[in-house]
Design a protein around this motif. Structure first.
Motif, mmCIF file in Angstrom:
data_model
loop_
_atom_site.group_PDB
_atom_site.id
_atom_site.type_symbol
_atom_site.label_atom_id
_atom_site.label_comp_id
_atom_site.label_asym_id
_atom_site.label_seq_id
_atom_site.Cartn_x
_atom_site.Cartn_y
_atom_site.Cartn_z
ATOM 1 N N GLN A 343 42.408 46.171 47.726
ATOM 2 C CA GLN A 343 43.722 46.480 47.405
ATOM 3 C C GLN A 343 44.226 46.080 45.314
ATOM 4 O O GLN A 343 45.400 45.173 45.515
ATOM 5 N N GLU A 344 42.994 46.182 44.793
ATOM 6 C CA GLU A 344 43.668 45.846 43.474
ATOM 7 C C GLU A 344 43.239 44.355 42.612
ATOM 8 O O GLU A 344 44.291 44.760 41.429
ATOM 9 N N GLU A 345 43.109 43.693 43.946
ATOM 10 C CA GLU A 345 43.289 42.491 43.060
ATOM 11 C C GLU A 345 42.315 42.394 42.320
ATOM 12 O O GLU A 345 40.882 42.332 42.496
ATOM 13 N N ASP A 346 42.091 40.808 41.849
ATOM 14 C CA ASP A 346 41.091 40.531 40.403
ATOM 15 C C ASP A 346 40.424 39.843 41.083
ATOM 16 O O ASP A 346 39.988 39.040 42.227
ATOM 17 N N LEU A 347 38.972 40.299 41.351
ATOM 18 C CA LEU A 347 37.824 39.807 41.700
ATOM 19 C C LEU A 347 37.005 39.468 40.487
ATOM 20 O O LEU A 347 36.150 39.951 39.695
ATOM 21 N N ASP A 348 36.586 38.126 40.951
ATOM 22 C CA ASP A 348 35.636 37.089 40.620
ATOM 23 C C ASP A 348 34.488 36.806 41.135
ATOM 24 O O ASP A 348 34.612 35.948 41.810
ATOM 25 N N LEU A 349 33.638 37.147 41.044
ATOM 26 C CA LEU A 349 32.265 37.784 41.963
ATOM 27 C C LEU A 349 31.740 35.919 41.423
ATOM 28 O O LEU A 349 30.430 35.826 41.773
ATOM 29 N N ASP A 350 31.884 34.900 40.390
ATOM 30 C CA ASP A 350 31.826 33.644 40.685
ATOM 31 C C ASP A 350 32.361 32.508 41.157
ATOM 32 O O ASP A 350 31.983 31.112 40.602
ATOM 33 N N HIS A 351 33.265 33.113 42.042
ATOM 34 C CA HIS A 351 33.499 32.266 42.447
ATOM 35 C C HIS A 351 32.855 31.902 43.678
ATOM 36 O O HIS A 351 31.926 32.383 44.379
ATOM 37 N N SER A 352 33.380 30.109 44.169
ATOM 38 C CA SER A 352 32.294 29.654 45.302
ATOM 39 C C SER A 352 32.501 30.425 46.651
ATOM 40 O O SER A 352 31.534 30.275 47.180
#
Length: 481
Positions: A343-352
């Motif tokens: 969906q081309e959403e912003d991805l933050d792999l540091d999220h819990s």
């Protein structure tokens, strides 16, 4: 002689008033019968001797409501006789509709009895059912009923249906064709006779015993008055729908099915193309399953952005994790991560929610597995297999390096990033317990596979693991790291 004559005269005088009284009573009925209502009231009020009653069969005309409760002396309640000679017997019956509401078809063997106005069904014989209080008789009124053969509503043979004027439907069947034909003819004759005698028939409301008033255009009611308005012929046809000799009840069902099919065909023909949906923004370009060259061209880079952020996340917090890339992450969480990327959403792999590093490595491996063409293109598969067969190490390194330089730039740059990352993973092999052989087993079938599985899959799998393992060992020489 004189005494005998006097006695006869007295006897005649006693009998004369009775006969004249009877004659007067008959004359009163004839003269006063001006209307049907008066005639019915007179017949109710007058009491005649049993010998004076005419020995005629009771008319079962629906409009002559006063005769429905007539009791035949010495015979109990009147038993109606069928119009044709027919013995009661067992038939298979299934009720598929009641007052227009469809029911589940359930065939049951029923003891069937045909009378002049009704068709009776009971699970037990007549004598047995009278003794059992729990037995229930199914009564089918034949006035206005439609009887016709059917092959669409049951796979059994010799099946005909009885459709009542209230919308109830019954299927009747007999294994013997002669028996089925006999009952079909008898029931149809009874229904036709009742319908004609009643001048058509009264339309009954569903789930009610009330009868609707007749429409003036129906047969048997008489012509409409000149001052009355002309009725709409379409409306007249809708009311007179039951007067036809044949009623195709399944027509509406088949029409609905055909309508659904036609709408589906039109939708499939007129459905927009994938390109049109993408131009309108209804469908976004995917990341997973997208060709590597297309994805890199769209992102304006030679390495996919998702591969880069996954490698960065693993190097940041996963190099010392036991079984990195070998242990599988939670599949539901991996699919969630995939959905966000597509969906081309912003991805933050540091999220819990992505704290499990095995979810990140699982998503990275899934990305390479779902490429339409693997990281090692199909046309290079056999070439890498032949290079792997070279026994001399330096020649083998040069052959592998030459093939990698011939790869398209997105494949070559992505391969360089990945193998340099895996080389750093091996640097922590004492903590993560990963070896070159283990990584080769994990990434061999993930990064390369033949276009057609024409050969031996087990042999191909061995070659895949060996090629990945060799490139990983010689990655500094091959990629100039």
């Amino acid at each position: 002689m004189a005494g005998t004559r006097i006695t006869n005269i007295q006897t005649a005088n006693k009998q004369l008033p009775q006969s004249s009284a009877a004659q007067d009573s008959v004359q009163i009925r004839i003269k006063s019968s001006k209307s049907s209502g008066d005639r019915l009231s007179q017949s109710k009020s007058m009491v005649l001797q049993d010998s004076d009653l005419p020995q005629k069969s009771i008319s079962r005309h629906r409009r002559n409501q006063s005769q429905h409760n007539v009791v035949i002396p010495g015979g109990g309640a009147s038993i109606l006789k069928p119009l044709v000679e027919l013995k009661a017997e067992h038939l298979n019956m299934a009720k598929i509709s009641e007052s227009g509401k469809k029911q589940r078809k359930n065939w049951t063997q029923m003891w069937s009895v045909l009378t002049a106005e009704q068709l009776l069904f009971n699970k037990e014989r007549q004598q047995e059912s009278s003794q059992k209080t729990g037995s229930k008789t199914e009564v089918v009124h034949l006035c206005g009923a439609v009887i016709e053969w059917t092959t669409e509503k049951s796979s059994r043979k010799n099946v005909f249906q009885v459709i009542t004027n209230t919308g109830s439907e019954y299927l009747l069947q007999a294994d013997n064709y002669t028996t089925a034909t006999k009952w079909f003819d008898a029931i149809r004759k009874s229904a036709d006779a009742l319908t004609k005698a009643d001048g058509g028939f009264s339309l009954r409301r569903s789930n009610s015993s009330d009868y609707l008033p007749r429409h003036s255009s129906l047969p048997g009611h008489g012509s409409a008055s000149p001052s009355s308005k002309q009725h709409n012929p379409v409306h007249r046809r809708s009311i007179n729908m039951f007067s036809n000799s044949k009623l195709k009840h399944s027509t509406s069902d088949s029409a609905d099915k055909n309508g659904v099919k036609n709408r589906l065909k039109k939708f499939i023909i007129r459905r927009p193309s994938m390109k049109t949906l993408q131009e309108k923004g209804l469908i976004k370009d995917r990341v997973f399953g997208c060709p590597l060259s297309t994805l890199c061209q769209r992102e304006g880079n030679s390495v996919p952005r998702f591969v880069q952020i996954c490698v960065d996340a693993v190097e940041k917090r996963g190099l010392e994790v036991d079984g990195i890339y070998r242990v599988s992450g939670n599949l539901a969480t991996i699919q969630k991560l995939r959905f966000i990327i597509d969906q081309e959403e912003d991805l933050d792999l540091d999220h819990s929610q992505w704290e499990d590093i095995h979810v990140v490595t699982g998503a990275l491996k899934m990305f390479f597995r779902e490429l339409p063409e693997p990281l090692f293109p199909f046309r290079f598969f056999q070439l890498f297999v032949e290079a792997n067969k070279i026994k001399e190490c330096k020649q083998k390194v040069q052959a592998m390096k030459k093939l990698i330089l011939e790869l398209p730039k997105p494949n070559k740059d992505t391969m360089k990033l990945l193998f340099s990352h895996l080389h750093r993973v091996l640097a922590f092999s004492r903590k993560n317990l990963m070896s070159t052989q283990g990584i080769g087993i994990v990434f061999g079938p993930t990064l390369m596979w033949p276009e057609l599985d024409a050969g031996n899959m087990a042999v191909n799998l061995v070659y895949q693991n060996q090629i990945i393992e060799f490139i990983l060992i010689e990655s500094r020489e091959i990629f100039n790291l």
